[in-house]
Design a protein around this motif. Structure first.
Motif, mmCIF file in Angstrom:
data_model
loop_
_atom_site.group_PDB
_atom_site.id
_atom_site.type_symbol
_atom_site.label_atom_id
_atom_site.label_comp_id
_atom_site.label_asym_id
_atom_site.label_seq_id
_atom_site.Cartn_x
_atom_site.Cartn_y
_atom_site.Cartn_z
ATOM 1 N N ARG A 44 0.815 -1.285 0.039
ATOM 2 C CA ARG A 44 0.062 0.164 -0.014
ATOM 3 C C ARG A 44 0.759 1.283 -0.078
ATOM 4 O O ARG A 44 0.640 2.282 -0.636
ATOM 5 C CB ARG A 44 -0.896 0.096 1.234
ATOM 6 C CG ARG A 44 -2.000 -1.221 1.299
ATOM 7 C CD ARG A 44 -3.059 -0.992 2.341
ATOM 8 N NE ARG A 44 -2.709 -1.143 3.616
ATOM 9 C CZ ARG A 44 -2.723 -2.117 4.220
ATOM 10 N NH1 ARG A 44 -3.064 -3.187 3.795
ATOM 11 N NH2 ARG A 44 -1.983 -2.364 5.538
ATOM 12 N N GLY A 45 2.043 1.160 0.954
ATOM 13 C CA GLY A 45 2.965 2.354 0.920
ATOM 14 C C GLY A 45 3.514 2.670 -0.607
ATOM 15 O O GLY A 45 3.669 3.792 -0.776
ATOM 16 N N LEU A 46 3.955 1.796 -1.158
ATOM 17 C CA LEU A 46 4.615 1.860 -2.515
ATOM 18 C C LEU A 46 3.684 2.286 -3.523
ATOM 19 O O LEU A 46 3.895 3.341 -4.161
ATOM 20 C CB LEU A 46 5.174 0.398 -2.970
ATOM 21 C CG LEU A 46 6.280 -0.117 -2.075
ATOM 22 C CD1 LEU A 46 6.690 -1.445 -2.676
ATOM 23 C CD2 LEU A 46 7.731 0.697 -2.243
ATOM 24 N N ARG A 47 2.301 1.833 -3.390
ATOM 25 C CA ARG A 47 1.248 2.226 -4.294
ATOM 26 C C ARG A 47 1.148 3.819 -3.967
ATOM 27 O O ARG A 47 1.010 4.663 -5.064
ATOM 28 C CB ARG A 47 -0.029 1.522 -4.373
ATOM 29 C CG ARG A 47 -1.049 2.159 -5.294
ATOM 30 C CD ARG A 47 -0.980 2.315 -6.483
ATOM 31 N NE ARG A 47 -0.080 1.312 -7.375
ATOM 32 C CZ ARG A 47 0.937 1.381 -8.119
ATOM 33 N NH1 ARG A 47 1.084 2.584 -8.484
ATOM 34 N NH2 ARG A 47 1.161 0.282 -8.766
ATOM 35 N N GLU A 48 1.076 4.213 -2.775
ATOM 36 C CA GLU A 48 0.578 5.755 -2.676
ATOM 37 C C GLU A 48 1.904 6.568 -3.046
ATOM 38 O O GLU A 48 1.683 7.763 -3.228
ATOM 39 C CB GLU A 48 0.700 5.870 -1.015
ATOM 40 C CG GLU A 48 -0.511 5.103 -0.499
ATOM 41 C CD GLU A 48 -0.713 5.106 1.072
ATOM 42 O OE1 GLU A 48 0.574 5.598 1.765
ATOM 43 O OE2 GLU A 48 -1.659 4.569 1.755
#
Length: 355
Positions: A44-48
């Motif tokens: 999720r953090g990478l996508r953000e």
């Protein structure tokens, strides 16, 4: 068939435009352990951040979850398979590697990842390790220390994240917490260094998105604070607005459920005192929820034995935090406190919180 099966979920044009570029090419990061709490939060953090990720998962169901979490691609395979690892690493620039507690022999896996990373020109490996890998009484701690050596000796730019005991570990007993008790297979007097898994994921994403050089060769302790389980229970009491008491389970209860019977009476008594008429419902739900926490009873015996040895060590010694100054520096903000963690997780689960 030992070949990895790749399932590609394409980004939208808008997402692709947000993706950062390194040396003229799109950055792709392989995430092993993508089905775990930290791995999922990392996706999720990478996508953000607009960064593409390839999730290495063990089955199609995990792949669907990984795509929902933001993975651009998924690779279904066996992390112990040299061929599967080689295929999964092809075409990625960076690797974040984590092993679940159920897999205790990691060295051969790390050697395969290192070989594949060299073959495919990976520029950075970030390894999710553990705090104090030199503790002799815990095999899996020492094994992670040996994995660190594999990556150090590989010649690959590598970073090691030594995470403390996760605050999330106690969520296996959430229904009991709602019922007024916080059970765990170790002494409530043991002092534990703890960290929020979501902070670990955020640090991981920050490092993976950053230039390699500042982090290459670095080892970071990731610890937020030290607490006994009595103190953790007190935090839950403040957040939930009713008394929560810490209860000791036998360290080997995960492998031998009969040894948990001795704790049944204090659990029932304390729950009745804390939540009155709600207690029976919460106790039943708690037993169902924690009957096979983390799937321990489905693990190989060797893995179960290592888990019990870990609980015995915690029971006797606790687990000191590492250098608690590093995590806020890496996050660029204060580390998540246990109080903040408890309030966040209670609200996520629909509980009424105080304050």
């Amino acid at each position: 068939d030992t070949g990895a099966v790749r399932e590609v979920a394409r980004t939208t044009k808008a997402q692709a435009q947000q993706t950062i570029h390194v040396q003229g090419g799109q950055l792709m990061i392989l995430v092993t352990g993508a089905g775990g709490n930290v791995g999922r939060a990392l996706l999720r953090g990478l996508r953000e951040r607009g960064i593409d990720s390839r999730a290495f998962v063990k089955n199609v169901a995990q792949g669907r979850t990984a795509r929902a979490d933001g993975a651009t691609e998924t690779v279904v395979g066996d992390i112990r398979s040299r061929d599967d690892v080689l295929g999964a690493v092809a075409g990625v620039e960076r690797v974040w590697h984590a092993q679940p507690t159920s897999v205790i022999r990691e060295v051969a896996i790390a050697e395969n990842i290192a070989d594949a990373a060299r073959t495919h020109g990976v520029e950075h490996v970030v390894y999710h390790s553990v705090i104090h890998p030199d503790i002799r009484e815990m095999f899996h701690h020492q094994e992670k220390g040996r994995v660190e050596e594999v990556f150090r000796d590989s010649g690959l730019p590598s970073t090691f994240l030594r995470a403390s005991h996760f605050m999330q570990n106690y969520l296996d007993f959430w229904e009991f917490v709602r019922g007024g008790v916080l059970p765990y297979p170790s002494s409530p007097d043991s002092v534990m260094g703890v960290v929020d898994g979501e902070d670990v994921a955020e640090v991981s994403a920050r490092i993976l998105a950053a230039p390699v050089k500042p982090h290459a060769g670095r080892t970071y302790d990731l610890s937020a604070q030290e607490l006994t389980r009595h103190e953790m229970a007190a935090e839950w009491s403040k957040v939930l607005g009713h008394s929560v008491s810490a209860v000791r389970l036998a360290p080997d209860v995960v492998a031998n459920p009969v040894n948990g019977i001795a704790a049944a009476v204090p659990i029932v008594v304390k729950s009745l005192q804390a939540t009155k008429l709600r207690a029976p419902v919460q106790i039943i739900r708690g037993i169902r929820q924690s009957s096979n926490a983390k799937g321990v009873r489905d693990w190989p015996k060797e893995s179960q034995d290592c888990y019990v040895a870990m609980m015995r060590y915690y029971d006797k010694n606790g687990l000191p935090a590492g250098d608690m100054t590093l995590l806020p520096q890496l996050l660029g903000r204060p580390a998540t406190s246990y109080t903040e963690f408890a309030r966040r997780e209670a609200r996520r689960r629909g509980a009424t919180t105080v304050g």
